[in-house]
Every structure is written in C-alpha cells, then in structure tokens.
Write a protein that holds these residues in place. Structure first.
Motif, PDB file in Angstrom:
ATOM      1  N   SER A 155       0.841  -1.200   0.000  1.00  0.00           N
ATOM      2  CA  SER A 155       0.000   0.000   0.000  1.00  0.00           C
ATOM      3  C   SER A 155       0.881   1.257   0.000  1.00  0.00           C
ATOM      4  O   SER A 155       2.028   1.229   0.441  1.00  0.00           O
ATOM      5  CB  SER A 155      -0.877   0.019   1.254  1.00  0.00           C
ATOM      6  N   CYS A 167       1.632   2.091   7.885  1.00  0.00           N
ATOM      7  CA  CYS A 167       0.785   1.732   6.751  1.00  0.00           C
ATOM      8  C   CYS A 167      -0.659   1.728   7.239  1.00  0.00           C
ATOM      9  O   CYS A 167      -1.026   0.957   8.118  1.00  0.00           O
ATOM     10  CB  CYS A 167       1.145   0.365   6.191  1.00  0.00           C
ATOM     11  N   CYS A 199      -2.463  -1.963   6.338  1.00  0.00           N
ATOM     12  CA  CYS A 199      -2.226  -3.249   7.024  1.00  0.00           C
ATOM     13  C   CYS A 199      -1.748  -3.082   8.464  1.00  0.00           C
ATOM     14  O   CYS A 199      -1.782  -4.031   9.239  1.00  0.00           O
ATOM     15  CB  CYS A 199      -1.241  -4.111   6.236  1.00  0.00           C
TER      16      CYS A 199
END
Ligand SMILES: [Zn+2]
Length: 403
Positions: free
Chosen positions: A4, A42, A45
């Motif tokens: 991501s 992130c 996640c």
C-alpha cells in the motif's frame, strides 16, 4: 508488506549515520554518511516501517560489531528459548534447527546442547569466524532461496527455523518467507522473535528505531501476511528481552491448532488503538519531550562542571545520542564490553569507546545507561562505582537519575 502507499509518517528522528558504524581513529577525518530515520505507519495493514531503506551491503558487510552473547541476561534468554521450544514443539532428537542471522551462534549452541543438529546463516564474515570457532556450522551469506537449497542438499529439511531480531531487518519479507517454507519439513515451524511494536509505543522506546530495523512488528499485519504464503501463526508469547519482544510460531496452514493467545493479542492491539494516528502522534510528542528533558539534564550537569560518561554502546544508544545531539562535548567517553567496539569512536558524535574498566579508573560523576533494558544487571555490576559516589542516568522512557 502489503504494497500500500497509504503511509502516515508519525516520527522523524532526523538524519543519522547507521548505528553500527563505529569508526576507527584513521576514519575520523572521513565524513559520516547520514540517512533519514523516519517511521511511517501503513494505514491499510498496520505495519510500521522506515521511510528510507539503507542497503544491507552497507549495514552488514563491513565488520559488523554486534555480538549477541555479551550479557548474562542475554545468554539466559537463549538457553531458555531453546529448551522451551524443544518441549513445546515436541521435537525429536537429531531434528535440524536453522537460525537465520545466527550471529556468533549462542542460540544454536543451546539447541545443540539439547541434542539437535544445527545450522547457522549469517552474512558478516568476522562474526561467522567467531561462530565457527565456537563449533557452530555457519553459512556465510544472506539467507535466501539459494542458501535454503544448499542447506536442504547438505542436511535435509528443518524441523525449526528461527529468526530472532532478524525479521524486522529484512526488506523483502515475501522472499524470506518463501525461502523459509522451502527449507521447512511439512510440520516444520518458523519462529520469529522481534521487538513488539506496541511496547515501543507504550514505553517510549524510540531509541530502538535505527536503520537496521526496517519494520516494527505487531500481530495485525503479520496474520494476513503469513496467510498470503499459505502459513498461519498458531501461537505467540511475549518476553522481556530488548525492552519487550514477542515470539510468534508459524506453520503451514492447518498443520497446528491455533492457540487462544493469537486472538487475544490481536484483540488487545485493537483495544489499545495501537495503529491509529492519534496514538502515534501522541507517542511522537512524548519522544520530543523526552529528548528535551534529556538534553536539558545533561547540559545543566555539564554547566555545573560534572563529568558524564556513557555505559555500553548498543545500536540503540547511537540513535539516542545522535537524535539528541549528544557528542564528545557532553560525554567524555562510552564504555563497552565488546572487543569489536573498544578503541573505536561512536558513529556521528565520535565519542571514544573504552573498556568497561575505565569507568572505575576515571570515576565520572554520572553514567548514562545506554543499554537501559539491562539497567538492573549493569547497575548491579557497577556497585563499586556507585559506592564511590557515582550516579546513573536512565534515559528511557523519561530521563531519571538513580543514585
Ligand atoms: Zn501495509
């Protein structure tokens, strides 16, 4: 880990040289190369990670100075690790144990003592020589697909693969786990021990952030990560080493029953909002004020004419010194047990590193404990220094004087 790009930068520790690059005297006129030390979360996640990755060739190839066996608490930890794992997994005699980033072989020596075959893998040539001298067969290389295949050819598949304080150092974790899988028996177990990120946040352990530590692990990102590789975390336990670590046990999905501890730890992370912006921004604020307090304390003591030295020179101590701008004007010297660092100078601040015995010979007024995670053991060993009037400064979570 999840690819991501939704990354929130929550902490900036400035630019620092790699924490393990202790300089020889003849290198002091060369520039230290500084790299950004920033941590991002992130938002997809939940993996915390550095914003900038320094090449492993720079970090680990040049006579790497970290020896894992230098404290009693450390040695006790590794022998307890081996016996508890052997019992928990009901290992059979002669099972193969492979340790990734095996360093001088302390953990493997404990497994060998318990009757297992062992194989180390480590990229630092000087460290591998020490391991081999200890009788631990060690492949001198980075762990990858080829290294795994070479071990399988020579010794067969492993019942246990361990990675202690290594997993967070690896940039391509997908490749690492694929290689581990090719090395493991069907019911084989991969054990990862790493600092537990929620402890870093809760206990203000900002100095455990340095360039070797690329990621800061918690359960939330790891569960889907292993699932992507057909693996499952079936157990987890917490330990006190390195300011609060966790040890996860992963196997091929369906091979082992998943314990309650896995669900409990995931639930506790959610309850504490450990991955949220609010929590992380508040942590960063705490880091900045802890720095200000430490700088203020050390400078005031210097103004009063007090002499201050650092005790022990772990990698995390270098983050602390460089982030707080503490150099040879503040600390007269730093003492250290490891022969690999004595006689050198700290990265960035160029503070001379002297043997432990110099603390009593020079008797500074204050000793700043850079390895605060072993503070009790170190202060116990330095009773004589204290009896003669020496005082200690413990810098984390907030600076405090112990006399
Ligand atoms: Zn992610």
């Amino acid at each position: 880990m999840c690819a991501s790009t939704r990354l929130h930068r929550f902490l900036d520790l400035g630019f620092t040289p790699p924490s393990d690059q202790f300089r020889r005297k003849d290198q002091l006129r060369e520039p230290d190369v500084h790299y950004p030390l920033q941590v991002m979360m992130c938002e997809d996640c939940g993996l915390a990670q550095l914003g900038h990755v320094v090449s492993p060739e720079i970090l680990y190839r040049n006579d790497y100075p970290y020896e894992s066996s230098t404290t009693q608490a450390g040695r006790t930890h590794w022998s307890g690790f081996a016996s508890s794992v052997a019992e928990r997994l009901k290992m059979a005699p002669n099972d193969l144990v492979v340790d990734i980033g095996s360093n001088v072989g302390v953990l493997l020596a404990a497994f060998r003592g318990a009757g297992f075959r062992v194989q180390g893998v480590d990229p630092a040539a000087n460290i591998v020589m020490l391991a081999r001298a200890n009788g631990i067969d060690t492949l001198c290389d980075f762990f990858n697909e080829d290294a795994a295949a070479a071990i399988v050819r020579e010794k067969g598949r492993a019942a246990v693969v361990t990675a202690t304080n290594v997993f967070a150092h690896v940039d391509d974790l997908h490749a690492l786990v694929a290689s581990v899988q090719s090395l493991l028996l069907d019911r084989g177990v991969f054990i990862v021990e790493a600092p537990y990120f929620p402890n870093l946040i809760r206990r203000n352990e900002y100095d455990t952030i340095y360039h070797e530590h690329l990621s800061y692990l918690s359960m939330r990102p790891l569960v889907p990560f292993f699932a992507q590789h057909g693996m499952e975390i079936f157990d987890v336990e917490e330990s006190d080493i390195h300011g609060g670590s966790f040890r996860i046990f992963a196997a091929r999905a369906g091979q082992r029953e998943v314990s309650r501890q896995v669900h409990d730890l995931l639930a506790s992370e959610a309850r504490l909002h450990i991955h949220s912006r609010e929590t992380l921004d508040a942590f960063a604020q705490g880091v900045r004020s802890s720095k200000q307090e430490l700088v203020w304390l050390l400078h005031s003591l210097r103004h009063e004419g007090k002499r201050i030295a650092g005790v022990s020179a772990p990698a995390k101590g270098m983050t602390l010194l460089n982030y707080c701008g503490i150099d040879g004007d503040v600390l007269d010297f730093v003492t250290e047990k490891s022969q690999l660092k004595i006689g050198r100078y700290t990265p960035g601040g160029h503070i001379p590193v002297l043997p432990d015995s110099e603390l009593l010979l020079r008797q500074p007024d204050f000793a700043l404990l850079l390895a605060w995670n072993f503070a009790d053991e170190i202060m116990g060993n330095l009773d004589e220094y204290r009896k003669r009037g020496g005082k200690f400064i413990v810098p984390i979570p907030r600076p405090r004087i112990v006399d």
